[in-house]
Design an enzyme around this catalytic site. Sequence first.
Site, PDB file in Angstrom:
ATOM      1  N   ASP A   1       0.161  -7.553   2.806  1.00  0.00           N
ATOM      2  CA  ASP A   1       0.525  -6.054   2.337  1.00  0.00           C
ATOM      3  C   ASP A   1       2.187  -6.136   1.981  1.00  0.00           C
ATOM      4  O   ASP A   1       2.824  -5.604   2.995  1.00  0.00           O
ATOM      5  CB  ASP A   1       0.208  -5.137   3.501  1.00  0.00           C
ATOM      6  CG  ASP A   1       0.081  -3.736   3.003  1.00  0.00           C
ATOM      7  OD1 ASP A   1       0.712  -3.626   2.063  1.00  0.00           O
ATOM      8  OD2 ASP A   1      -0.254  -3.063   3.922  1.00  0.00           O
TER       9      ASP A   1
ATOM     10  N   HIS B   1       0.813  -1.215  -0.153  1.00  0.00           N
ATOM     11  CA  HIS B   1       0.071  -0.071   0.022  1.00  0.00           C
ATOM     12  C   HIS B   1       0.891   1.230   0.015  1.00  0.00           C
ATOM     13  O   HIS B   1       0.343   2.358  -0.595  1.00  0.00           O
ATOM     14  CB  HIS B   1      -1.194  -0.100   1.112  1.00  0.00           C
ATOM     15  CG  HIS B   1      -0.360   0.581   2.575  1.00  0.00           C
ATOM     16  ND1 HIS B   1      -0.081  -0.527   3.406  1.00  0.00           N
ATOM     17  CD2 HIS B   1      -0.287   1.605   3.112  1.00  0.00           C
ATOM     18  CE1 HIS B   1       0.250   0.223   4.541  1.00  0.00           C
ATOM     19  NE2 HIS B   1       0.315   1.575   4.421  1.00  0.00           N
TER      20      HIS B   1
ATOM     21  N   SER C   1       4.345   2.578   8.134  1.00  0.00           N
ATOM     22  CA  SER C   1       3.917   1.317   7.179  1.00  0.00           C
ATOM     23  C   SER C   1       5.180   0.902   6.434  1.00  0.00           C
ATOM     24  O   SER C   1       6.025   1.514   6.052  1.00  0.00           O
ATOM     25  CB  SER C   1       2.868   1.677   6.072  1.00  0.00           C
ATOM     26  OG  SER C   1       1.718   2.033   6.647  1.00  0.00           O
TER      27      SER C   1
END
Length: 275
Positions: free
Chosen positions: A140, A105, A208
């Site tokens: 992810d 992402h 992230s």
Amino acid sequence: MKQRTTRRRLLTATAVGAVTSLAGCTELQASLVETTEPTDESSRPTAGTEQADATKSRADNQQVQQVGKSIRPAVVSVNTQTSSTAGGSGTGWFVAENLVVTNSHVIDGASSITCWTLDGDSFEPEVLNATDHRSPPYHDVALLQTDFSAPTTLSLGDESSLSEGQTVVQVGHPFAIGNWVIASGEYVRDQKFGDAILTTTPNMSGNSGSPLVTLDKTVVGLTTGGVPKHQSSRGPNEAPEPVEPEVYHSYQDATYATHDPASLVEQYLNDWTSG
């Protein structure tokens, strides 16, 4: 983004001086806490106990800081451009000489990607492969390839060796704190959100893609986001439980950090780099 009312201050001081602002503790609040402490001397810990706890806390923080400092050179800041006016950023880390792991992402829809090292060097990697983080099983993981030589790399381990309450360390770029921020928390046993493992590590936008490591510097997870605690432990056929009727000014401490397990990351990397 941890805890609820207990405010155990899981922001483990490793956020390099910015932990206080994360916990939302002002000088006024601190003074209020002091006035509500028990006045019965028999209910207080002995001076020896307080000193021992403080010494242990300092030793733990020093060890976490040492681990964090040692892995920072392998961690990069990932900056993306999706249009002439829009962009984003996250974290990545060298898993091999010319390979960087991050979240899918983080680089989703990017027209260009620039990574920065701790020493201030930059390089523009290409996306070797990435999972579809929007579709089941919602993994992810993304792998970037570059001609830039890694200053150092991190080794993937096995998350199954983790035990409840075990200390874990994360290095990343949380927006409200800064870059190459060291944070620490604990592994949460038997609490899963899909395939993700959960920890109490401080986590916010920009983290992230951060590596999650044990104190021996082995990667056991890839940071992906967070999940509310009161939702993560409920079964699909169980009625939701109401929270206490208190007033919140921040939800930061009410969340577990989520991480794709190292074994899952390794599986994707092996598939993408074989042949």
